[in-house]
Design a protein around this motif. Structure first.
Motif, mmCIF file in Angstrom:
data_model
loop_
_atom_site.group_PDB
_atom_site.id
_atom_site.type_symbol
_atom_site.label_atom_id
_atom_site.label_comp_id
_atom_site.label_asym_id
_atom_site.label_seq_id
_atom_site.Cartn_x
_atom_site.Cartn_y
_atom_site.Cartn_z
ATOM 1 N N GLU A 263 42.974 16.656 30.983
ATOM 2 C CA GLU A 263 41.550 16.906 30.860
ATOM 3 C C GLU A 263 40.748 15.646 31.135
ATOM 4 N N HIS A 264 39.525 15.864 31.551
ATOM 5 C CA HIS A 264 38.445 14.895 31.425
ATOM 6 C C HIS A 264 37.274 15.685 30.858
ATOM 7 N N SER B 201 33.064 13.532 33.798
ATOM 8 C CA SER B 201 33.485 12.727 34.934
ATOM 9 C C SER B 201 32.618 11.473 34.984
ATOM 10 N N TRP C 10 38.466 4.193 39.741
ATOM 11 C CA TRP C 10 38.853 5.593 39.896
ATOM 12 C C TRP C 10 39.776 5.711 41.109
ATOM 13 N N TRP D 251 38.097 19.731 36.070
ATOM 14 C CA TRP D 251 38.867 19.465 34.859
ATOM 15 C C TRP D 251 38.354 20.364 33.735
ATOM 16 N N GLY E 130 43.206 7.752 26.984
ATOM 17 C CA GLY E 130 42.312 7.889 28.131
ATOM 18 C C GLY E 130 42.147 6.564 28.854
ATOM 19 N N ASN F 263 39.662 6.042 31.303
ATOM 20 C CA ASN F 263 38.307 5.838 31.807
ATOM 21 C C ASN F 263 37.383 5.400 30.663
ATOM 22 N N GLU G 128 33.998 7.213 30.239
ATOM 23 C CA GLU G 128 34.127 8.529 29.617
ATOM 24 C C GLU G 128 34.275 8.384 28.101
#
Length: 314
Positions: free
Chosen positions: A57-58, A61, A67, A77, A132, A134, A137
């Motif tokens: 999942e995200h 975005s 990335w 996602w 995670g 990112n 995010e």
């Protein structure tokens, strides 16, 4: 199968495979926008006899400088627990391996969502948690990226208490619960696996992450980039097993999920790659096909071809 087609694992890194343990073979869920296409794919996946279906999942975005160029930040996602509930409703047997960015949720909510999915699916959830990669995010979900590692450790401890005890109080640095309970609670011990690694590091988990897995997780799910380098993957698995043993845990009960990138490995090498990970002591192998052959029909055809060429090695 010729010797050229079959890869051989390094004997020093290979664990003896317990007699009678069957290799479990599953795959990733491709990126599907259309719910009907998603349904058709997962039902065919289950009908073909695959054991587990994995999906990540995200929540949002967030385009960052690191990335990966081969993945679009606009790919569809779905949120993992919502998707797991949908998949549970349209399947009956396959294990649902939901990869969840745990620090992005309050721990009581994550524990409740996992318990509900497992109960309503008839005990088919395998939870895979990570911090995670990112950071933007993570910030968007209200979490300081600098505390993710400490936070996920406390979350795992607190979730297990919520699943197993009628009332829970927990005082950690970042997680605090006072006399709270989940109702209903799961009827079994929910498996919590962990991933690790990032794109810049080729999917190799950092030492602190390997240590965390060895202490807290029920198994290790290989992150995408690591599947491209079987030699490095074997070294990661060997190191993780060493740490599991060092913490006094049973190495044989600790799961290892390796991955095969179908889009990168020619089909004449599929059986050899599967046998490689089976002989290396993997408990699970997943087909990485999230960016695969096209629509649901093309993906299903490739799944059927993999079964045709490799079923004898499952």
């Amino acid at each position: 199968m010729t010797g050229a087609q079959r890869q051989e694992a390094d004997p020093a890194a290979v664990a003896d495979r317990p007699a009678g343990r069957r290799l479990r073979v599953g795959g990733d869920l491709p990126y599907f926008d259309d719910p009907a296409e998603l349904r058709d794919y997962v039902q065919a996946f289950e009908d073909l006899g695959y054991d587990h279906l994995g999906f990540g999942e995200h929540v949002v975005s967030a385009r960052t400088d690191d990335w990966p160029s081969e993945i679009s930040p606009c790919a569809p996602w779905h949120e993992s627990f919502t998707q797991a509930a949908y998949l549970a409703a349209v399947t009956s047997r396959v294990e649902l391996t939901a990869a969840v960015l745990l620090p992005q949720r309050p721990v009581a909510l994550a524990a409740k969502q996992a318990a509900e999915v497992d109960l309503l699916s008839g005990g088919r959830l395998r939870l895979s948690v990570s911090v995670g990669w990112n950071r933007d995010e993570v910030r968007a979900l209200g979490v300081d990226p600098a505390v993710r590692g400490r936070l996920i450790e406390e979350q795992i401890e607190a979730m297990r208490l919520l699943w197993e005890q009628p009332a829970v109080s927990y005082t950690g640095e970042l997680v605090r619960l006072r006399d709270v309970a989940l109702n209903p609670r799961p009827v079994r011990r929910l498996p919590v696996w962990m991933g690790g690694g990032d794109f810049a590091g080729g999917g190799v988990p950092r030492p602190a992450v390997l240590d965390r897995m060895a202490r807290l997780a029920d198994g290790f799910r290989m992150f995408g980039p690591l599947m491209r380098d079987t030699g490095t993957g074997l070294k990661v698995v060997a190191r993780l097993r060493e740490l599991v043993a060092r913490y006094g845990r049973d190495e044989e009960s600790f799961g290892i999920e390796a991955r095969i990138p179908l889009q990168l490995v020619p089909e004449q090498e599929w059986a050899g790659r599967l046998a490689f990970w089976r002989d290396a002591g993997a408990t699970h192998v997943s087909l990485s096909n999230r960016r695969g052959a096209g629509g649901a029909d093309a993906e299903i055809a490739r799944l059927a071809r993999f079964v045709e060429l490799t079923r004898q090695d499952w």
